[in-house]
Design an enzyme around this catalytic site. Sequence first.
Site, PDB file in Angstrom:
ATOM      1  N   SER A  49     112.083   6.470 -54.335  1.00 28.04           N
ATOM      2  CA  SER A  49     111.693   5.304 -55.126  1.00 28.04           C
ATOM      3  C   SER A  49     110.694   4.486 -54.311  1.00 28.04           C
ATOM      4  O   SER A  49     110.552   4.677 -53.098  1.00 28.04           O
ATOM      5  CB  SER A  49     112.930   4.440 -55.427  1.00 28.04           C
ATOM      6  OG  SER A  49     113.386   3.844 -54.212  1.00 28.04           O
ATOM      7  N   ASP A  84     109.516   8.581 -57.514  1.00 29.96           N
ATOM      8  CA  ASP A  84     110.497   8.273 -58.573  1.00 29.96           C
ATOM      9  C   ASP A  84     110.241   6.875 -59.113  1.00 29.96           C
ATOM     10  O   ASP A  84     110.075   5.928 -58.360  1.00 29.96           O
ATOM     11  CB  ASP A  84     111.902   8.345 -57.941  1.00 29.96           C
ATOM     12  CG  ASP A  84     113.003   8.203 -58.964  1.00 29.96           C
ATOM     13  OD1 ASP A  84     114.065   7.636 -58.612  1.00 29.96           O
ATOM     14  OD2 ASP A  84     112.789   8.614 -60.121  1.00 29.96           O
ATOM     15  N   GLU A 135     108.067   8.217 -68.722  1.00 29.99           N
ATOM     16  CA  GLU A 135     109.345   7.770 -69.280  1.00 29.99           C
ATOM     17  C   GLU A 135     109.147   7.037 -70.593  1.00 29.99           C
ATOM     18  O   GLU A 135     108.225   6.240 -70.749  1.00 29.99           O
ATOM     19  CB  GLU A 135     110.080   6.861 -68.290  1.00 29.99           C
ATOM     20  CG  GLU A 135     111.432   6.366 -68.814  1.00 29.99           C
ATOM     21  CD  GLU A 135     112.264   5.644 -67.770  1.00 29.99           C
ATOM     22  OE1 GLU A 135     112.254   6.064 -66.586  1.00 29.99           O
ATOM     23  OE2 GLU A 135     112.906   4.635 -68.131  1.00 29.99           O
ATOM     24  N   HIS A 207     117.936  11.081 -65.999  1.00 36.13           N
ATOM     25  CA  HIS A 207     118.089  10.104 -64.913  1.00 36.13           C
ATOM     26  C   HIS A 207     119.544   9.667 -64.854  1.00 36.13           C
ATOM     27  O   HIS A 207     120.304   9.881 -65.795  1.00 36.13           O
ATOM     28  CB  HIS A 207     117.174   8.891 -65.153  1.00 36.13           C
ATOM     29  CG  HIS A 207     115.750   9.150 -64.773  1.00 36.13           C
ATOM     30  ND1 HIS A 207     115.124   8.526 -63.738  1.00 36.13           N
ATOM     31  CD2 HIS A 207     114.831  10.019 -65.290  1.00 36.13           C
ATOM     32  CE1 HIS A 207     113.884   8.960 -63.616  1.00 36.13           C
ATOM     33  NE2 HIS A 207     113.675   9.860 -64.551  1.00 36.13           N
ATOM     34  N   GLY A 209     121.926  10.799 -62.941  1.00 45.11           N
ATOM     35  CA  GLY A 209     122.781  12.002 -62.932  1.00 45.11           C
ATOM     36  C   GLY A 209     124.119  11.817 -62.240  1.00 45.11           C
ATOM     37  O   GLY A 209     125.093  12.487 -62.572  1.00 45.11           O
ATOM     38  N   ASN A 229     118.407  13.906 -61.975  1.00 48.66           N
ATOM     39  CA  ASN A 229     118.212  13.020 -60.823  1.00 48.66           C
ATOM     40  C   ASN A 229     119.540  12.564 -60.226  1.00 48.66           C
ATOM     41  O   ASN A 229     120.443  12.156 -60.966  1.00 48.66           O
ATOM     42  CB  ASN A 229     117.451  11.762 -61.264  1.00 48.66           C
ATOM     43  CG  ASN A 229     116.007  12.055 -61.607  1.00 48.66           C
ATOM     44  OD1 ASN A 229     115.574  13.203 -61.537  1.00 48.66           O
ATOM     45  ND2 ASN A 229     115.263  11.029 -61.945  1.00 48.66           N
ATOM     46  N   ASN A 231     121.045  10.120 -57.007  1.00 49.08           N
ATOM     47  CA  ASN A 231     120.881   9.232 -55.857  1.00 49.08           C
ATOM     48  C   ASN A 231     122.237   8.643 -55.448  1.00 49.08           C
ATOM     49  O   ASN A 231     122.711   8.887 -54.344  1.00 49.08           O
ATOM     50  CB  ASN A 231     119.908   8.096 -56.197  1.00 49.08           C
ATOM     51  CG  ASN A 231     119.523   7.291 -54.950  1.00 49.08           C
ATOM     52  OD1 ASN A 231     119.845   7.679 -53.834  1.00 49.08           O
ATOM     53  ND2 ASN A 231     118.842   6.180 -55.152  1.00 49.08           N
TER      54      ASN A 231
END
Length: 287
Positions: A49, A84, A135, A207, A209, A229, A231
């Site tokens: 990010s 990202d 997006e 996104h 995830g 994704n 994180n």
Amino acid sequence: MLVSAKEMVEKAHAGHYAIPAFNTNNLEWTKCILAGVQEAQSPTIIQVSEGAAKYMGGFKVVADLVKNLYEAMGITVPVALHLDHGTFEGAKKCIEVGFTSVMFDGSHFDFDENVAKSKEIIALAHSKGISVECEVGGIGGVEDGVASAGELADPAECKAVAELGVDFLAAGIGNIHGPYPADWKGLNFERLDEIDKAVNGKPLVLHGGSGIPFEQVHKAVTLGVSKVNINTELQLEFAAATRKYIEAGSDLKGKGYDPRKVLKPGCDAITAKVVELCKAFGSAGKA
Ligand code: G3H
Ligand code: ZN
């Protein structure tokens, strides 16, 4: 060398599995993700990010770090380096300094501006063989300080952005960044099916995830999702292992705080989780 994410995501779409996209936050994270995907023999996307890139020293530091670690560690699986939730300026900067994939997240602009800016980033990135993610529809939760209630993306808007030539598209389908509340309604598969049909085979990105039950991820993959994704899940793993190590306190008394020791439990936990997720998403062995 690092590669564009286009080919690996398209292969995943055709093969009905998902490419894991792991957010990195520092040197150790990057090494663990690379070690994990090499062990799993899984293609992957290492993404960062804008906030994490700033913390790590800037986009060029991140690009050079990931590229050099990829070579120094003798990694052989395909790895893309992806920005990202990029801003317009951030995406342009990453294209300049060696990222192999960028996301321009224009979901907070009005739709026409999102399209116009997405078009510009797509043209610039593709002129250098760099893949692009855009997006439509805000992803719920907070990412990098940007909060969104999360909305269901409009299939017609998804179709329009897909037709710009984007390589993969993030569309809000009830997914949320960060931990999911106990009363979370789950992914909206009806909307995902409509979007999948509208974008006519364009790979979709899930996104948020972390914390989505695998059966929901698997169902989403059957409806066009080809990049997932992660994180928060790695952050939770790292924190739990590090806390356990510190609370045990054995090595810390008077022996100093050697990061190679203090960070090792967390690093090992991240590597193990990366391997587990590659297998769960079906990308293991697909290098
Ligand atoms: O863009 C980043 C991802 O969507 C991460 O989401 O922290 O919920 O796994 P997550
Ligand atoms: Zn995200």
